[in-house]
Design a protein around this motif. Structure first.
Motif, mmCIF file in Angstrom:
data_model
loop_
_atom_site.group_PDB
_atom_site.id
_atom_site.type_symbol
_atom_site.label_atom_id
_atom_site.label_comp_id
_atom_site.label_asym_id
_atom_site.label_seq_id
_atom_site.Cartn_x
_atom_site.Cartn_y
_atom_site.Cartn_z
ATOM 1 N N TYR A 95 -74.884 -11.006 -28.073
ATOM 2 C CA TYR A 95 -73.863 -11.397 -29.050
ATOM 3 C C TYR A 95 -73.627 -10.328 -30.099
ATOM 4 O O TYR A 95 -72.546 -10.294 -30.713
ATOM 5 C CB TYR A 95 -74.186 -12.767 -29.653
ATOM 6 C CG TYR A 95 -73.705 -13.851 -28.728
ATOM 7 C CD1 TYR A 95 -72.377 -14.255 -28.734
ATOM 8 C CD2 TYR A 95 -74.559 -14.419 -27.773
ATOM 9 C CE1 TYR A 95 -71.908 -15.205 -27.849
ATOM 10 C CE2 TYR A 95 -74.095 -15.366 -26.888
ATOM 11 C CZ TYR A 95 -72.763 -15.758 -26.925
ATOM 12 O OH TYR A 95 -72.298 -16.694 -26.039
ATOM 13 N N LYS A 96 -74.573 -9.432 -30.302
ATOM 14 C CA LYS A 96 -74.289 -8.258 -31.123
ATOM 15 C C LYS A 96 -73.154 -7.454 -30.503
ATOM 16 O O LYS A 96 -72.249 -6.969 -31.199
ATOM 17 C CB LYS A 96 -75.532 -7.378 -31.242
ATOM 18 C CG LYS A 96 -76.593 -7.870 -32.197
ATOM 19 C CD LYS A 96 -77.751 -6.883 -32.246
ATOM 20 C CE LYS A 96 -78.881 -7.393 -33.118
ATOM 21 N NZ LYS A 96 -80.033 -6.431 -33.114
ATOM 22 N N GLN A 99 -69.654 -9.587 -30.417
ATOM 23 C CA GLN A 99 -68.927 -9.706 -31.680
ATOM 24 C C GLN A 99 -68.146 -8.423 -31.993
ATOM 25 O O GLN A 99 -67.027 -8.477 -32.518
ATOM 26 C CB GLN A 99 -69.867 -10.070 -32.821
ATOM 27 C CG GLN A 99 -70.876 -9.033 -33.204
ATOM 28 C CD GLN A 99 -71.895 -9.555 -34.203
ATOM 29 O OE1 GLN A 99 -71.763 -10.645 -34.762
ATOM 30 N NE2 GLN A 99 -72.928 -8.768 -34.444
ATOM 31 N N TRP A 100 -68.693 -7.271 -31.606
ATOM 32 C CA TRP A 100 -67.971 -6.020 -31.822
ATOM 33 C C TRP A 100 -66.851 -5.834 -30.813
ATOM 34 O O TRP A 100 -65.809 -5.234 -31.117
ATOM 35 C CB TRP A 100 -68.935 -4.839 -31.825
ATOM 36 C CG TRP A 100 -69.707 -4.806 -33.110
ATOM 37 C CD1 TRP A 100 -70.981 -5.248 -33.322
ATOM 38 C CD2 TRP A 100 -69.215 -4.376 -34.380
ATOM 39 N NE1 TRP A 100 -71.323 -5.107 -34.640
ATOM 40 C CE2 TRP A 100 -70.264 -4.564 -35.320
ATOM 41 C CE3 TRP A 100 -68.015 -3.833 -34.832
ATOM 42 C CZ2 TRP A 100 -70.118 -4.241 -36.669
ATOM 43 C CZ3 TRP A 100 -67.869 -3.499 -36.168
ATOM 44 C CH2 TRP A 100 -68.918 -3.705 -37.069
ATOM 45 N N PHE A 102 -65.043 -8.351 -29.736
ATOM 46 C CA PHE A 102 -63.975 -9.190 -30.276
ATOM 47 C C PHE A 102 -63.400 -8.596 -31.561
ATOM 48 O O PHE A 102 -62.204 -8.757 -31.840
ATOM 49 C CB PHE A 102 -64.494 -10.607 -30.514
ATOM 50 C CG PHE A 102 -64.926 -11.308 -29.259
ATOM 51 C CD1 PHE A 102 -64.374 -10.991 -28.029
ATOM 52 C CD2 PHE A 102 -65.910 -12.285 -29.283
ATOM 53 C CE1 PHE A 102 -64.777 -11.625 -26.858
ATOM 54 C CE2 PHE A 102 -66.328 -12.924 -28.130
ATOM 55 C CZ PHE A 102 -65.754 -12.601 -26.906
ATOM 56 N N TRP A 103 -64.224 -7.905 -32.342
ATOM 57 C CA TRP A 103 -63.732 -7.203 -33.518
ATOM 58 C C TRP A 103 -62.692 -6.164 -33.113
ATOM 59 O O TRP A 103 -61.650 -6.024 -33.761
ATOM 60 C CB TRP A 103 -64.911 -6.515 -34.228
ATOM 61 C CG TRP A 103 -64.548 -5.645 -35.384
ATOM 62 C CD1 TRP A 103 -64.300 -6.048 -36.672
ATOM 63 C CD2 TRP A 103 -64.419 -4.214 -35.383
ATOM 64 N NE1 TRP A 103 -64.023 -4.956 -37.469
ATOM 65 C CE2 TRP A 103 -64.084 -3.816 -36.700
ATOM 66 C CE3 TRP A 103 -64.553 -3.233 -34.402
ATOM 67 C CZ2 TRP A 103 -63.887 -2.482 -37.061
ATOM 68 C CZ3 TRP A 103 -64.351 -1.900 -34.756
ATOM 69 C CH2 TRP A 103 -64.031 -1.536 -36.064
#
Length: 232
Positions: A95-96, A99-100, A102-103
């Protein structure tokens, strides 16, 4: 076999970066976005938002019929799961990275895309729009630079789909009004990825596509590219 519906843009490069790194067999199906190929019925059947890239996996893991996927972030995640590469198995590390990813698809890409449009392609120069998107580009570069402080890659020590998603959007930093000297951690990361053999190959492929097609942006092409000619 992966059929890649592609044009040499930042979002297109994301997928060739992955495919070259992973060594997956693939075939490029050029989508000339300046000539309106993205509106052809065959392409809309797999990419209903009339945007490339899109893929068709002719041999999905479930053994079923060919599987089509559109949206570059979804494609990267699918290919990572298919190959078991460039996306950590550990939940927290995974998930690290996600999340990037999706960023990038929710922020870095759209905002830098607007920077490109108003700086390079808009028929009239609008100072407010240029300033807005150059400033937002600078802010996003700063976010990425901070994330890369003490890290080799966006998600940590390993190269992942988050890096593949971000890198192509930084390639045009000069045209975006950015100097990588202002972002030292980002600069080191960018230089390291640029030297990867798969990165060089991916961009060679993009150049070969450009050499094969007429990329002249006449008025009709501009209308297609920037929405005035979008078909409903």
């Amino acid at each position: 076999m992966i059929e890649l519906h592609y044009w040499p843009t930042p979002n297109g490069h994301k997928i060739t970066l992955f495919l070259e790194e992973a060594g997956l067999p693939y075939e490029i199906k050029p989508v000339n976005i300046g000539k309106g190929d993205q509106f052809k019925p065959d392409f809309l059947a797999i990419a209903p938002n009339n945007r490339m890239p899109a893929i068709v996996d002719t041999a999905p893991a479930d053994g079923g019929k060919p599987l089509s996927i559109f949206e570059s972030g979804a494609i990267l995640q699918y290919l990572a799961e298919k190959t078991g590469r460039f996306l950590p198995a550990d939940m927290r590390e995974r998930y690290k990275v996600l999340q990037w990813l999706f960023w990038q698809v929710g922020g870095l890409g759209p905002m830098l895309g607007q920077n490109h449009h108003f700086n390079r392609y808009a028929p009239e120069k609008i100072p407010y729009a240029i300033e807005r998107y150059v400033n937002e580009t600078r802010r996003l570069y700063g976010v990425l630079d901070k994330q890369l402080d003490g890290r080799a890659f966006v998600g940590g020590k390993d190269y992942t789909i988050a890096d593949m998603a971000c890198y192509p959007w930084i390639v045009s930093h000069e045209a975006q009004g950015m100097s990588l000297d202002d972002f030292p951690h980002l600069k080191l990361w960018f230089q390291a990825i640029a030297e990867r053999p798969a990165t060089k190959k991916a961009y060679e492929i993009g150049d070969s596509i450009k050499d094969r097609f007429d990329l002249t942006q006449d008025e009709d092409a501009r209308k297609v590219l920037f929405g005035q000619g979008a078909k409903r």
